[in-house]
Scaffold this motif. Sequence first.
Motif, short mmCIF file in Angstrom:
data_model
loop_
_atom_site.label_atom_id
_atom_site.label_comp_id
_atom_site.label_asym_id
_atom_site.label_seq_id
_atom_site.Cartn_x
_atom_site.Cartn_y
_atom_site.Cartn_z
N MET A 1 0.85 -1.20 0.00
CA MET A 1 0.00 0.00 0.00
C MET A 1 0.88 1.24 0.00
O MET A 1 1.95 1.26 0.63
N ILE A 2 0.43 2.28 -0.68
CA ILE A 2 1.13 3.56 -0.69
C ILE A 2 0.19 4.62 -0.13
O ILE A 2 -1.01 4.39 0.01
N GLU A 3 0.73 5.78 0.21
CA GLU A 3 -0.07 6.88 0.73
C GLU A 3 -0.15 8.00 -0.29
O GLU A 3 0.86 8.38 -0.89
N LEU A 4 -1.35 8.54 -0.47
CA LEU A 4 -1.57 9.65 -1.39
C LEU A 4 -2.28 10.77 -0.65
O LEU A 4 -2.89 10.56 0.40
N THR A 5 -2.22 11.96 -1.22
CA THR A 5 -2.88 13.12 -0.63
C THR A 5 -3.73 13.83 -1.67
O THR A 5 -3.24 14.14 -2.76
N ALA A 6 -4.98 14.08 -1.34
CA ALA A 6 -5.90 14.77 -2.24
C ALA A 6 -5.66 16.28 -2.18
O ALA A 6 -4.95 16.78 -1.31
N SER A 7 -6.26 17.02 -3.09
CA SER A 7 -6.06 18.46 -3.17
C SER A 7 -6.56 19.19 -1.94
O SER A 7 -6.08 20.30 -1.63
N ASP A 8 -7.51 18.60 -1.21
CA ASP A 8 -8.01 19.24 0.01
C ASP A 8 -7.21 18.85 1.25
O ASP A 8 -7.60 19.19 2.38
N GLY A 9 -6.12 18.14 1.04
CA GLY A 9 -5.25 17.76 2.15
C GLY A 9 -5.55 16.42 2.79
O GLY A 9 -4.79 15.95 3.64
N ALA A 10 -6.64 15.78 2.39
CA ALA A 10 -6.98 14.47 2.95
C ALA A 10 -6.00 13.42 2.44
O ALA A 10 -5.65 13.38 1.25
N SER A 11 -5.55 12.56 3.32
CA SER A 11 -4.64 11.48 2.94
C SER A 11 -5.39 10.16 2.90
O SER A 11 -6.34 9.95 3.65
N PHE A 12 -4.94 9.28 2.03
CA PHE A 12 -5.58 7.97 1.90
C PHE A 12 -4.58 7.00 1.34
O PHE A 12 -3.57 7.38 0.72
N SER A 13 -4.83 5.73 1.56
CA SER A 13 -3.94 4.69 1.06
C SER A 13 -4.43 4.17 -0.28
O SER A 13 -5.58 4.40 -0.68
N ALA A 14 -3.55 3.49 -0.97
CA ALA A 14 -3.90 2.90 -2.25
C ALA A 14 -3.06 1.66 -2.48
O ALA A 14 -1.87 1.62 -2.11
N TYR A 15 -3.68 0.64 -3.06
CA TYR A 15 -2.95 -0.58 -3.42
C TYR A 15 -2.40 -0.40 -4.83
O TYR A 15 -3.14 -0.10 -5.76
N ASP A 61 -11.15 5.64 3.28
CA ASP A 61 -10.22 6.16 4.29
C ASP A 61 -10.65 7.49 4.89
O ASP A 61 -10.26 7.81 6.02
N ARG A 62 -11.43 8.26 4.18
CA ARG A 62 -11.89 9.55 4.72
C ARG A 62 -12.80 9.35 5.93
O ARG A 62 -12.89 10.22 6.79
N VAL A 63 -13.47 8.21 5.98
CA VAL A 63 -14.40 7.93 7.08
C VAL A 63 -13.81 6.91 8.05
O VAL A 63 -13.81 7.10 9.27
N LYS A 64 -13.28 5.82 7.50
CA LYS A 64 -12.75 4.74 8.34
C LYS A 64 -11.57 4.11 7.62
O LYS A 64 -11.74 3.22 6.78
N PRO A 65 -10.36 4.55 7.92
CA PRO A 65 -9.18 4.09 7.20
C PRO A 65 -8.91 2.59 7.36
O PRO A 65 -9.16 2.00 8.40
N GLY A 66 -8.43 2.01 6.26
CA GLY A 66 -7.92 0.65 6.30
C GLY A 66 -8.94 -0.45 6.47
O GLY A 66 -8.58 -1.55 6.91
N VAL A 67 -10.21 -0.19 6.12
CA VAL A 67 -11.22 -1.24 6.31
C VAL A 67 -11.65 -1.84 4.98
O VAL A 67 -11.63 -1.20 3.93
N SER A 68 -12.02 -3.10 5.04
CA SER A 68 -12.70 -3.78 3.94
C SER A 68 -13.62 -4.82 4.57
O SER A 68 -13.42 -5.21 5.72
N SER A 93 -12.13 14.02 -5.77
CA SER A 93 -10.83 14.58 -5.41
C SER A 93 -9.80 13.47 -5.19
O SER A 93 -8.64 13.57 -5.63
N ASP A 94 -10.20 12.39 -4.52
CA ASP A 94 -9.30 11.27 -4.29
C ASP A 94 -8.95 10.56 -5.60
O ASP A 94 -7.81 10.11 -5.80
N ILE A 95 -9.93 10.45 -6.47
CA ILE A 95 -9.68 9.82 -7.78
C ILE A 95 -8.70 10.65 -8.59
O ILE A 95 -7.80 10.12 -9.24
N GLN A 96 -8.87 11.98 -8.56
CA GLN A 96 -7.95 12.85 -9.29
C GLN A 96 -6.52 12.68 -8.78
O GLN A 96 -5.57 12.58 -9.56
N ALA A 97 -6.36 12.63 -7.46
CA ALA A 97 -5.04 12.44 -6.88
C ALA A 97 -4.44 11.10 -7.30
O ALA A 97 -3.22 10.99 -7.53
N THR A 98 -5.28 10.08 -7.41
CA THR A 98 -4.80 8.76 -7.82
C THR A 98 -4.36 8.76 -9.27
O THR A 98 -3.32 8.20 -9.62
N VAL A 99 -5.16 9.39 -10.13
CA VAL A 99 -4.79 9.50 -11.55
C VAL A 99 -3.46 10.25 -11.68
O VAL A 99 -2.56 9.84 -12.42
#
Length: 255
Positions: A1-15, A61-68, A93-99
């Motif tokens: 997993m890697i960590e990304l940051t959206a334009s509004d400053g929110a961080s989230f993970s990505a596989y 991740d914005r609501v509950k990080p790391g869950v599935s 916003s998260d999708i844009q950061a991922t792209v």
Amino acid sequence: MIELTASDGASFSAYRADPAEAPKGAVVVLQDVFGVTPEIQKIADAFAAKGYVAIAPSLFDRVKPGVSFGHDQDGKAEGAAISAQIAKEQAISDIQATVDAVKDAGKVALVGYCWGGDLAYSAANKVSGISCVIGYDGSNTVADYREKRKVPTLLHFCESDPELPLEAITQFRAWRPDVSAFTYPESIKGFGCEERGSFREAAAAKAQERTLFWIAQYVEGQKPILLKNAGAYAQAKTEKKKKKKENDDLGPPMD
């Protein structure tokens, strides 16, 4: 997993899964309401095996990080409760950061499943840097029919979805002839997920074949030409034709 940051400053993970050799492009995989499950990771791995950088952002991740969650009714309910708390603008916003994180690999395709399928369809006209979009089982997609598509869009629907009557899909096709929308007989929602009881091998294989062809065409191939009044598949504009000279095509000069 890697960590990304959206334009509004929110961080989230990505596989993220990388191909063994130089990438042909990239595929962003958008999760269903169960999260970035082993199944979603397996899908990303399969795209990487085909030569693409594949990445699946954890939109929960914005609501509950790391869950599935498991593919059962309890898991569906928990995932639906979380997705309901995420504004579409936040997900976009998260999708844009991922792209943005994978665009150095080449052109980028967006593939979404169920909830992710709806998000992929919305993101197609809002996220920059996407060459094509594929959506599976997006129950709310057909209600979002008003805007012309800015990128080539492929949709897969089952024919037995209690949330989405076949008649609604037929009407959507009439509204959006610029979208390639396929239905799969004797299939139900989640027909492409091997971990669910709804899995239908033949339908899943056919949908995957179309998906891979779509990605190869628009990620590896040339950018589609913007045709006058076609509007839908506009990634590259053709140069305007030069004005004809005054005597062009007027036949031989008069005596």
